[in-house]
Design a protein around this motif. Structure first.
Motif: not given
Length: 105
Positions: A11-18, A22-32, A77-78
């Motif tokens: 609750x002490x963090x501002x939007x820019x602190x976050x 923060x970074x987003x990582x994404x991968x797409x998988x076919x589950x086998x 952002x960003x």
């Protein structure tokens, strides 16, 4: 990023602190159904092994959602996005392990 962050600190963090942490990582998988493609630690982030995690698109953006558009940006952002450009095979048991890891947090 915030899995073990206590509410008093959050609750002490501002939007820019976050946004700065923060970074987003994404991968797409076919589950086998093949244990050759077992990766036991999806909880730790993007799989980087051979071709997996080697062809990444990096860009800066914002959070998503219907309340934001080209006129009204997110206050978080960003955000740095890292997206694997390829689809990879992964075993179903890798996701079983991920679910178990998430439940144990």
């Amino acid at each position: 990023v915030f899995c073990n962050l206590d509410m008093d600190t959050l609750v002490t963090l501002g939007a820019q602190d976050i946004a700065n942490n923060v970074g987003v990582q994404a991968q797409v998988f076919t589950i086998v159904n093949d244990e050759t493609y077992y990766y036991p630690d999806l909880m730790r982030g993007m799989v980087v092994d051979g071709a997996m995690g080697s062809d990444i698109a990096y860009y800066t953006g914002s959070t998503t959602g219907t309340s934001r558009d080209n006129e009204k940006c997110s206050s978080y952002a960003p955000i740095t996005w890292q997206v694997d450009r390829k689809c990879h095979k992964i075993s179903a048991s890798s996701f079983d392990q991920l679910c178990a890891d998430m439940k144990s947090q």
